[in-house]
Design an enzyme around this catalytic site. Structure first.
Site, PDB file in Angstrom:
ATOM      1  N   LYS A 123       0.642  -1.163   0.027  1.00  0.00           N
ATOM      2  CA  LYS A 123      -0.042  -0.369   0.038  1.00  0.00           C
ATOM      3  C   LYS A 123       1.381   1.402  -0.093  1.00  0.00           C
ATOM      4  O   LYS A 123       2.375   1.249   0.648  1.00  0.00           O
ATOM      5  CB  LYS A 123      -1.078   0.268   1.190  1.00  0.00           C
ATOM      6  N   GLU A 125       0.845   5.679   0.237  1.00  0.00           N
ATOM      7  CA  GLU A 125      -0.166   6.778   0.476  1.00  0.00           C
ATOM      8  C   GLU A 125      -0.433   8.043  -0.339  1.00  0.00           C
ATOM      9  O   GLU A 125       0.673   8.418  -1.250  1.00  0.00           O
ATOM     10  CB  GLU A 125       0.370   7.587   2.086  1.00  0.00           C
ATOM     11  N   GLU A 192      -9.273   7.268   4.118  1.00  0.00           N
ATOM     12  CA  GLU A 192      -9.190   8.119   5.164  1.00  0.00           C
ATOM     13  C   GLU A 192      -9.744   9.188   5.508  1.00  0.00           C
ATOM     14  O   GLU A 192      -9.542  10.226   5.044  1.00  0.00           O
ATOM     15  CB  GLU A 192      -7.887   7.517   6.240  1.00  0.00           C
TER      16      GLU A 192
HETATM   17  O1  KIV Z   1      -0.886   2.297   8.681  1.00  0.00           O
HETATM   18  C1  KIV Z   1      -2.138   2.079   8.777  1.00  0.00           C
HETATM   19  O2  KIV Z   1      -2.766   1.410   9.829  1.00  0.00           O
HETATM   20  C2  KIV Z   1      -3.302   2.673   7.921  1.00  0.00           C
HETATM   21  C3  KIV Z   1      -4.729   2.704   7.882  1.00  0.00           C
HETATM   22  C4  KIV Z   1      -5.290   3.765   8.531  1.00  0.00           C
HETATM   23  C5  KIV Z   1      -5.335   1.957   6.373  1.00  0.00           C
HETATM   24  O3  KIV Z   1      -2.451   3.460   6.694  1.00  0.00           O
END
Ligand code: KIV
Length: 294
Positions: A123, A125, A192
């Site tokens: 993932k 951002e 988020e």
């Molecule tokens: O790092 C994390 O826990 C996240 C979640 C809030 C989606 O990115």
């Protein structure tokens, strides 16, 4: 009373099955985990997706924000989570500074999460340049989850820890970022801290599963941070957190009871101690007398 599912689906979660869930209108359950026991809890509870979030920076490593956490720190945690998981899809969060500089940097970091920690996906951002990095990682054969709205790695630039998309212009920017990440090949995206109506309007125009955290009920699934939902933290946290347990209080009570038992000599009792045959003990006592003191 236990909320464990009666029949657990133990088929490993795949990207097509996540999409099927979205199309069937079945909410997708995602939770963070950072070590072997939290992974086992997620596995046994039957969640769909586990994220080794860079929130580990705050929850388990004690940093003040997610910015300082390193690739090595997250890789060690992700590998521990991998050892505890069989069924959910495992997503590793790329830490701040580990993917933004160039496509080769992003691919190299993503490959470490797959090769060294056994993650199924990564993932990252933000929109903009992050969509380009997502495209490069996807082209290198690694599935990518996007993340828009309140993106903690760049919270300072967003004006602090506050909901995003509360003006028409900002909501449109979020929509553009989300569409760009989808066009880059992301298999899913986290929204988020976005007003529910804005999140639902964007999600309904997308083809990939949208997982919300503080984005209301009109998305395809929800994610919460393990330590927030179980109350393994001091203070209340964000508005969107629902607490299902108060484990920090229970942990503190347990350690305090142990300390009290040690001080009062209530622990250890005979049931916690090992015995030795009486003849062997007598022989030992005789023998030890013949040893000179050190
Ligand atoms: O790092 C994390 O826990 C996240 C979640 C809030 C989606 O990115």
């Amino acid at each position: 009373m236990s909320s464990l599912p009666e029949i657990l689906d133990t088929r490993p979660m795949t990207l097509p099955r996540l999409l099927d869930k979205r199309e069937a209108g079945e909410p997708i359950v995602m939770v963070t985990a950072y070590d072997f026991p939290s992974a086992r809890a997620a596995e046994r509870a039957g969640v769909d997706v586990v994220l080794v979030g860079d929130s580990a920076a705050n929850t388990v490593l004690g940093y003040a924000s997610t910015v300082p956490v390193s690739v090595e720190e997250l890789l060690m945690l992700a590998a521990a989570v991998r050892r505890g998981l069989r069924t959910p899809l495992l997503v590793g969060d790329l830490p701040f500074g580990s993917y933004e500089i160039s496509d080769p940097q992003a691919i190299a970091t993503a490959q470490r999460f797959v090769k060294e920690a056994g993650c199924d996906a990564v993932k990252l951002e933000g929109g903009g340049v992050s969509a380009e990095r997502a495209r490069a990682i996807v082209r290198a054969g690694i599935p990518v989850m996007g993340h828009v709205g309140l993106t903690p790695q760049t919270a300072t630039a967003l004006g602090g820890w506050r909901a995003q998309g509360r003006t028409a212009n900002r909501a449109l920017e979020l929509a553009q970022d989300a569409f760009a990440l989808q066009a880059a090949g992301c298999f899913s995206i986290v929204f988020e801290a976005i007003p529910s109506e804005v999140a639902a309007a964007i999600a309904s125009r997308m083809d990939i599963p949208v997982i919300g955290i503080g984005a209301g009920p009109g998305v395809d699934g929800q994610v919460l941070v393990f330590h927030d939902l179980l109350g393994i933290r001091e203070g209340h946290g964000a508005r969107f957190v629902k607490r299902y347990a108060d484990l920090l209080d229970e942990m503190t009570d347990g350690v305090a009871s142990y300390a009290s038992d040690v001080r009062s000599r209530a622990y250890p009792g005979p049931e916690h101690s090992y015995s030795v045959d009486a003849d062997e003990l007598a022989a030992f006592h005789r023998a030890i007398e013949t040893l000179g003191a050190a």
